[in-house]
Design an enzyme around this catalytic site. Sequence first.
Site, PDB file in Angstrom:
ATOM      1  N   GLU A  13      53.481  30.226  74.843  1.00 19.73           N
ATOM      2  CA  GLU A  13      54.456  29.151  74.937  1.00 19.73           C
ATOM      3  C   GLU A  13      55.280  29.263  76.216  1.00 19.73           C
ATOM      4  OE1 GLU A  13      55.487  25.675  73.556  1.00 19.73           O
ATOM      5  OE2 GLU A  13      54.390  26.997  72.202  1.00 19.73           O
ATOM      6  N   ASP A  14      55.293  28.196  77.004  1.00 22.68           N
ATOM      7  CA  ASP A  14      56.179  28.068  78.170  1.00 22.68           C
ATOM      8  C   ASP A  14      55.991  29.185  79.205  1.00 22.68           C
ATOM      9  OD1 ASP A  14      57.068  25.750  77.124  1.00 22.68           O
ATOM     10  OD2 ASP A  14      59.050  26.439  76.552  1.00 22.68           O
ATOM     11  N   ASP A  33      50.102  26.066  73.425  1.00 30.35           N
ATOM     12  CA  ASP A  33      50.613  24.773  72.955  1.00 30.35           C
ATOM     13  C   ASP A  33      50.884  23.811  74.102  1.00 30.35           C
ATOM     14  OD1 ASP A  33      51.439  23.071  70.808  1.00 30.35           O
ATOM     15  OD2 ASP A  33      53.509  23.415  71.413  1.00 30.35           O
ATOM     16  N   ASP A  34      51.315  24.334  75.247  1.00 27.38           N
ATOM     17  CA  ASP A  34      51.612  23.467  76.390  1.00 27.38           C
ATOM     18  C   ASP A  34      50.341  22.822  76.933  1.00 27.38           C
ATOM     19  OD1 ASP A  34      54.448  24.248  76.525  1.00 27.38           O
ATOM     20  OD2 ASP A  34      53.634  26.195  77.054  1.00 27.38           O
ATOM     21  N   ASN A  69      60.050  16.974  78.648  1.00 31.12           N
ATOM     22  CA  ASN A  69      61.189  17.402  77.831  1.00 31.12           C
ATOM     23  C   ASN A  69      62.157  18.238  78.661  1.00 31.12           C
ATOM     24  OD1 ASN A  69      60.347  16.364  75.241  1.00 31.12           O
ATOM     25  ND2 ASN A  69      58.772  17.950  75.210  1.00 31.12           N
ATOM     26  N   ARG A 101      58.926  29.147  82.238  1.00 34.86           N
ATOM     27  CA  ARG A 101      58.923  27.682  82.374  1.00 34.86           C
ATOM     28  C   ARG A 101      59.318  27.066  81.043  1.00 34.86           C
ATOM     29  NH1 ARG A 101      56.686  23.271  81.194  1.00 34.86           N
ATOM     30  NH2 ARG A 101      55.324  24.340  79.710  1.00 34.86           N
ATOM     31  N   TYR A 127      64.648  21.901  67.491  1.00 33.13           N
ATOM     32  CA  TYR A 127      63.567  21.859  68.476  1.00 33.13           C
ATOM     33  C   TYR A 127      64.046  20.993  69.626  1.00 33.13           C
ATOM     34  CZ  TYR A 127      58.617  21.700  69.971  1.00 33.13           C
ATOM     35  OH  TYR A 127      57.448  21.822  70.665  1.00 33.13           O
ATOM     36  N   LYS A 186      59.758  27.191  67.382  1.00 31.33           N
ATOM     37  CA  LYS A 186      58.375  26.834  67.058  1.00 31.33           C
ATOM     38  C   LYS A 186      57.963  27.391  65.700  1.00 31.33           C
ATOM     39  CE  LYS A 186      56.696  24.806  70.898  1.00 31.33           C
ATOM     40  NZ  LYS A 186      55.831  23.624  71.019  1.00 31.33           N
TER      41      LYS A 186
END
Length: 606
Positions: A297-298, A320-321, A462, A207, A154, A225
């Site tokens: 996600e992203d 999740d973001d 991150n 992203r 991760y 994930k």
Amino acid sequence: MTSSNRGSFMRRAFGVFAGGEEREVRIVMAEVEDKYGIGGGIEDMYGEDRATEDQPVTPWIVSVASGYNLMRDPHHNKGLAFTNEERDSHYLRGLLPPAVVTQELQEKRLMHNIRQYEVPLQRYIAMMDVQERNERLFYKLLIDHVEELLPIVYTPTVGEACQKYGAIFRRPQGLFISLHEKGRILEVLKNWPEKNVQVIVVTDGERILGLGDLGCQGMGIPVGKLSLYTALGGVRPSACLPITIDVGTNNEKLLNDEFYIGLRQKRATGQEYHELLHEFMSAVKQNYGEKILIQFEDFANHNAFELLNKYRPTHLVFNDDIQGTASVVLAGLIASLKLLGGTLADHTFLFLGAGEAGTGIAELIALQINKETSVPVEEARNKIWLVDSKGLVVSSRMESLQHFKKPYAHEHEPIKELITAVKSVKPTVLIGTSGVGKQFTKEVIEAMASLNKKPLILALSNPTSQSECTAEEAYAWSEGRAIFASGSPFTPVEYKGKTFVPGQANNAYIFPGFGLGLIMSGTIRVHDDLLLAASEALAAQVTDENYENGLIYPPFSNIRQISARIAAEVAAKSYELGLASRLPRPKDLIKCAESCMYSPVYHNYL
């Protein structure tokens, strides 16, 4: 073999056929009792939800070749751990060296080999190789060595893996849905071999972490994930499906890279993009049912908020973001009150970064203040300030602000610089979600330390290279008074003879247990109160010993127990809100969560 040892499995062997050089065994397995109702009524054909029970299992449902091909199947391969009896029964005799070893010895040897690599990306590749050869051994490694291997599979290493995904690509580990599949997405979903999917993690790669548009190579994120869903949350691997939606990329470096594995075109936008996403969402629900969890996600900010708001009323969706980050940060804030004193409503929060993560955290803080004090959410937002690329978010900028920033546009004179905002707003908590490294300068940290006896500094961006400051900088510039946590891990810091252990506000604390709670209760929609329940459950796991070390998060070494408790609290809140469809409610939700967690221990194939 007794029926009690077999659990509720019934099987009949229909015969062994010799054809050419390949032998084939046909097996029928049926009538699996759903003891705890895990998975929303989906049968657990391999017994993975109850894999903690010592039960022999034949590793085929319909028809799978034995012998050499069995060893090439990562779901069932045990390598040298196949016993002599299994080697005889499944035509493996002579295909393996004569030694029979335990799974523990295999684990010891592989950890020794992985530690020989000095470059994290090499360790990542080695772990992916294990996952592609021997699934159970991969998860045994990850569960037993979670603190060591989590940064490999991760963040931060997964970021570099995504950047170089085309060069290191070996075997597809999920579904790739591109513009070429428009009008045929349901057909593509049916190509995935596992039919009992319960969790999908999907990205469009625009992203990725703080690294920007990585296009199709963002697949490393859903794969990583979902590995954590299994290792940390106990959701069985066969129930997890990673998906990348490829609509092109605006990354010129990738478009010119001969090893790039995605569409070589600029990103589709507008109607073309949203039609593809809508077809995807409709197809997922049609193929997998009402209770399939879809984790976004992203995605870039402009799409992330729109997709979440559009599909929350009709699908079981979770970003999740926005939501996962918010929940884990809120947990840290709740826990930190034991060190800072007061309630959330007594503190002032300043964010550097006003995108998905920043505004998601801000809104959940406001909701928690409302829950604790009955102060209206609109009033609770007055304790929260945002700084974006143009400076402090204030009411005079209202017309030019994106919709998700407007609730935090307070009356104040315009301010361009972060340091000026710190001195003016006088926050007790500074939170970085900017995706840009080195923004918490010495001057900023010193200003926070001058305003607060124990400044709370959360550098959440991150990977590590994008963190707003390092742990060493936070401790040194605050003269050892800062309470610090980051998004990616930092090693302990020695300062003036004292050892400081930085905390990690890692989403992996939340989303695996959160997802397990949704699945085990058969929840049909995600309500904000479920996120608050997850935050409170995580904060409750911080011990006095953790506090003595300045930690506001518990150690990852206990992550499975933490996930079980988060799952239980999320499920309890879902039952309370009438969102759970799995009835009757289990009497002991923690025991239920622990009982259904996937175990990586090898099965007996006799």
